[in-house]
Design a protein around this motif. Structure first.
Motif, PDB file in Angstrom:
ATOM      1  N   SER A  97     -40.978 -48.456  12.790  1.00 37.47           N
ATOM      2  CA  SER A  97     -40.292 -47.352  12.117  1.00 37.47           C
ATOM      3  C   SER A  97     -39.482 -47.888  10.942  1.00 37.47           C
ATOM      4  O   SER A  97     -39.239 -49.083  10.816  1.00 37.47           O
ATOM      5  N   MET A  98     -39.045 -46.971  10.067  1.00 45.25           N
ATOM      6  CA  MET A  98     -38.268 -47.350   8.901  1.00 45.25           C
ATOM      7  C   MET A  98     -37.216 -46.283   8.626  1.00 45.25           C
ATOM      8  O   MET A  98     -37.520 -45.091   8.616  1.00 45.25           O
ATOM      9  N   VAL A  99     -35.964 -46.736   8.452  1.00 53.83           N
ATOM     10  CA  VAL A  99     -34.873 -45.848   8.065  1.00 53.83           C
ATOM     11  C   VAL A  99     -34.690 -46.046   6.555  1.00 53.83           C
ATOM     12  O   VAL A  99     -34.314 -47.127   6.108  1.00 53.83           O
ATOM     13  N   PRO A 100     -34.970 -45.018   5.739  1.00 60.70           N
ATOM     14  CA  PRO A 100     -34.875 -45.153   4.279  1.00 60.70           C
ATOM     15  C   PRO A 100     -33.450 -45.421   3.792  1.00 60.70           C
ATOM     16  O   PRO A 100     -32.476 -45.218   4.524  1.00 60.70           O
ATOM     17  N   ILE A 101     -33.333 -45.801   2.542  1.00 65.11           N
ATOM     18  CA  ILE A 101     -32.038 -46.074   1.924  1.00 65.11           C
ATOM     19  C   ILE A 101     -31.111 -44.875   2.112  1.00 65.11           C
ATOM     20  O   ILE A 101     -31.450 -43.746   1.749  1.00 65.11           O
ATOM     21  N   GLY A 102     -29.953 -45.134   2.731  1.00 65.50           N
ATOM     22  CA  GLY A 102     -28.928 -44.110   2.894  1.00 65.50           C
ATOM     23  C   GLY A 102     -29.167 -43.091   3.996  1.00 65.50           C
ATOM     24  O   GLY A 102     -28.335 -42.224   4.208  1.00 65.50           O
ATOM     25  N   TRP A 103     -30.261 -43.155   4.708  1.00 63.89           N
ATOM     26  CA  TRP A 103     -30.564 -42.180   5.753  1.00 63.89           C
ATOM     27  C   TRP A 103     -29.928 -42.616   7.080  1.00 63.89           C
ATOM     28  O   TRP A 103     -29.418 -43.713   7.214  1.00 63.89           O
ATOM     29  N   ALA A 104     -29.973 -41.735   8.081  1.00 63.77           N
ATOM     30  CA  ALA A 104     -29.381 -42.014   9.392  1.00 63.77           C
ATOM     31  C   ALA A 104     -30.419 -41.841  10.491  1.00 63.77           C
ATOM     32  O   ALA A 104     -31.209 -40.892  10.464  1.00 63.77           O
ATOM     33  N   ALA A 105     -30.401 -42.767  11.443  1.00 58.21           N
ATOM     34  CA  ALA A 105     -31.232 -42.651  12.643  1.00 58.21           C
ATOM     35  C   ALA A 105     -30.295 -42.361  13.811  1.00 58.21           C
ATOM     36  O   ALA A 105     -29.319 -43.088  14.031  1.00 58.21           O
ATOM     37  N   VAL A 106     -30.569 -41.288  14.553  1.00 57.06           N
ATOM     38  CA  VAL A 106     -29.719 -40.887  15.680  1.00 57.06           C
ATOM     39  C   VAL A 106     -30.581 -40.467  16.861  1.00 57.06           C
ATOM     40  O   VAL A 106     -31.609 -39.826  16.701  1.00 57.06           O
ATOM     41  N   GLY A 107     -30.150 -40.835  18.059  1.00 55.40           N
ATOM     42  CA  GLY A 107     -30.782 -40.359  19.279  1.00 55.40           C
ATOM     43  C   GLY A 107     -31.810 -41.289  19.874  1.00 55.40           C
ATOM     44  O   GLY A 107     -32.152 -42.329  19.336  1.00 55.40           O
ATOM     45  N   ASP A 108     -32.280 -40.905  21.045  1.00 55.34           N
ATOM     46  CA  ASP A 108     -33.288 -41.668  21.780  1.00 55.34           C
ATOM     47  C   ASP A 108     -34.299 -40.683  22.351  1.00 55.34           C
ATOM     48  O   ASP A 108     -33.993 -40.000  23.314  1.00 55.34           O
ATOM     49  N   PRO A 109     -35.457 -40.570  21.716  1.00 57.69           N
ATOM     50  CA  PRO A 109     -35.973 -41.350  20.597  1.00 57.69           C
ATOM     51  C   PRO A 109     -35.275 -40.957  19.296  1.00 57.69           C
ATOM     52  O   PRO A 109     -34.747 -39.850  19.160  1.00 57.69           O
ATOM     53  N   ALA A 110     -35.289 -41.879  18.346  1.00 56.85           N
ATOM     54  CA  ALA A 110     -34.558 -41.679  17.094  1.00 56.85           C
ATOM     55  C   ALA A 110     -35.126 -40.536  16.267  1.00 56.85           C
ATOM     56  O   ALA A 110     -36.336 -40.361  16.174  1.00 56.85           O
ATOM     57  N   ARG A 111     -34.212 -39.765  15.696  1.00 52.58           N
ATOM     58  CA  ARG A 111     -34.560 -38.812  14.633  1.00 52.58           C
ATOM     59  C   ARG A 111     -34.027 -39.431  13.361  1.00 52.58           C
ATOM     60  O   ARG A 111     -32.850 -39.784  13.289  1.00 52.58           O
ATOM     61  N   ILE A 112     -34.870 -39.586  12.362  1.00 49.41           N
ATOM     62  CA  ILE A 112     -34.477 -40.197  11.097  1.00 49.41           C
ATOM     63  C   ILE A 112     -34.273 -39.076  10.092  1.00 49.41           C
ATOM     64  O   ILE A 112     -35.210 -38.357   9.752  1.00 49.41           O
TER      65      ILE A 112
ATOM     66  N   PRO B 243     -32.142 -37.339   6.495  1.00 50.89           N
ATOM     67  CA  PRO B 243     -31.491 -37.624   5.217  1.00 50.89           C
ATOM     68  C   PRO B 243     -29.990 -37.365   5.310  1.00 50.89           C
ATOM     69  O   PRO B 243     -29.535 -36.580   6.142  1.00 50.89           O
ATOM     70  N   PRO B 244     -29.205 -38.026   4.452  1.00 52.32           N
ATOM     71  CA  PRO B 244     -27.751 -37.914   4.546  1.00 52.32           C
ATOM     72  C   PRO B 244     -27.209 -36.503   4.352  1.00 52.32           C
ATOM     73  O   PRO B 244     -26.131 -36.190   4.849  1.00 52.32           O
ATOM     74  N   GLY B 245     -27.920 -35.626   3.693  1.00 57.02           N
ATOM     75  CA  GLY B 245     -27.450 -34.258   3.475  1.00 57.02           C
ATOM     76  C   GLY B 245     -27.590 -33.345   4.675  1.00 57.02           C
ATOM     77  O   GLY B 245     -27.051 -32.242   4.678  1.00 57.02           O
ATOM     78  N   ASP B 246     -28.286 -33.768   5.708  1.00 58.45           N
ATOM     79  CA  ASP B 246     -28.498 -32.928   6.900  1.00 58.45           C
ATOM     80  C   ASP B 246     -27.366 -33.103   7.914  1.00 58.45           C
ATOM     81  O   ASP B 246     -27.587 -33.457   9.069  1.00 58.45           O
ATOM     82  N   HIS B 247     -26.138 -32.838   7.480  1.00 54.74           N
ATOM     83  CA  HIS B 247     -24.970 -33.060   8.327  1.00 54.74           C
ATOM     84  C   HIS B 247     -25.065 -32.337   9.664  1.00 54.74           C
ATOM     85  O   HIS B 247     -24.769 -32.903  10.709  1.00 54.74           O
ATOM     86  N   SER B 248     -25.469 -31.088   9.649  1.00 55.05           N
ATOM     87  CA  SER B 248     -25.486 -30.320  10.897  1.00 55.05           C
ATOM     88  C   SER B 248     -26.526 -30.859  11.870  1.00 55.05           C
ATOM     89  O   SER B 248     -26.279 -30.927  13.073  1.00 55.05           O
TER      90      SER B 248
END
Length: 101
Positions: A37-52, A54-59
């Motif tokens: 897998s790859m987490v792009p520049i500035g993005w966030a990976a959260v959870g198990d399994p990970a959801r990757i 973009p930084p603008g998806d705060h909610s």
């Protein structure tokens, strides 16, 4: 005044083989990145399994992140009550907390 002993909790994130986290990418604690897998520049990976995400998806990030319980896992603290906020060293507003030394 007695100090409360805090036992460190496991706060790791798991990255599968050949996973890549690019500059300013974030992998939240208790997150599992699958192999290749790859987490792009500035993005966030959260959870198990990970959801990757973009930084603008705060909610969407928060929807997953709140269940990962950062303050509980890292500081051994619950979240402050509705309308309350945390101050220095995890103190709830108006309730000072002395750090464990």
């Amino acid at each position: 005044m007695a100090f409360r002993q805090v036992t460190p909790r496991r706060t790791v994130a798991d990255a599968g083989t050949r996973s890549e986290v690019r500059i300013d990418g974030v992998v939240q604690l208790r997150t599992a990145l699958p192999a290749d897998s790859m987490v792009p520049i500035g993005w966030a990976a959260v959870g198990d399994p990970a959801r990757i995400l973009p930084p603008g998806d705060h909610s969407e990030i928060w929807e997953v992140q709140k269940e990962l319980d950062f303050p509980g896992q890292v500081f051994g603290l619950g979240r402050p009550g509705e309308g309350r906020k945390r101050g220095p060293f995890g103190a709830e507003e108006g309730k000072p907390v002395r750090p464990c030394i």
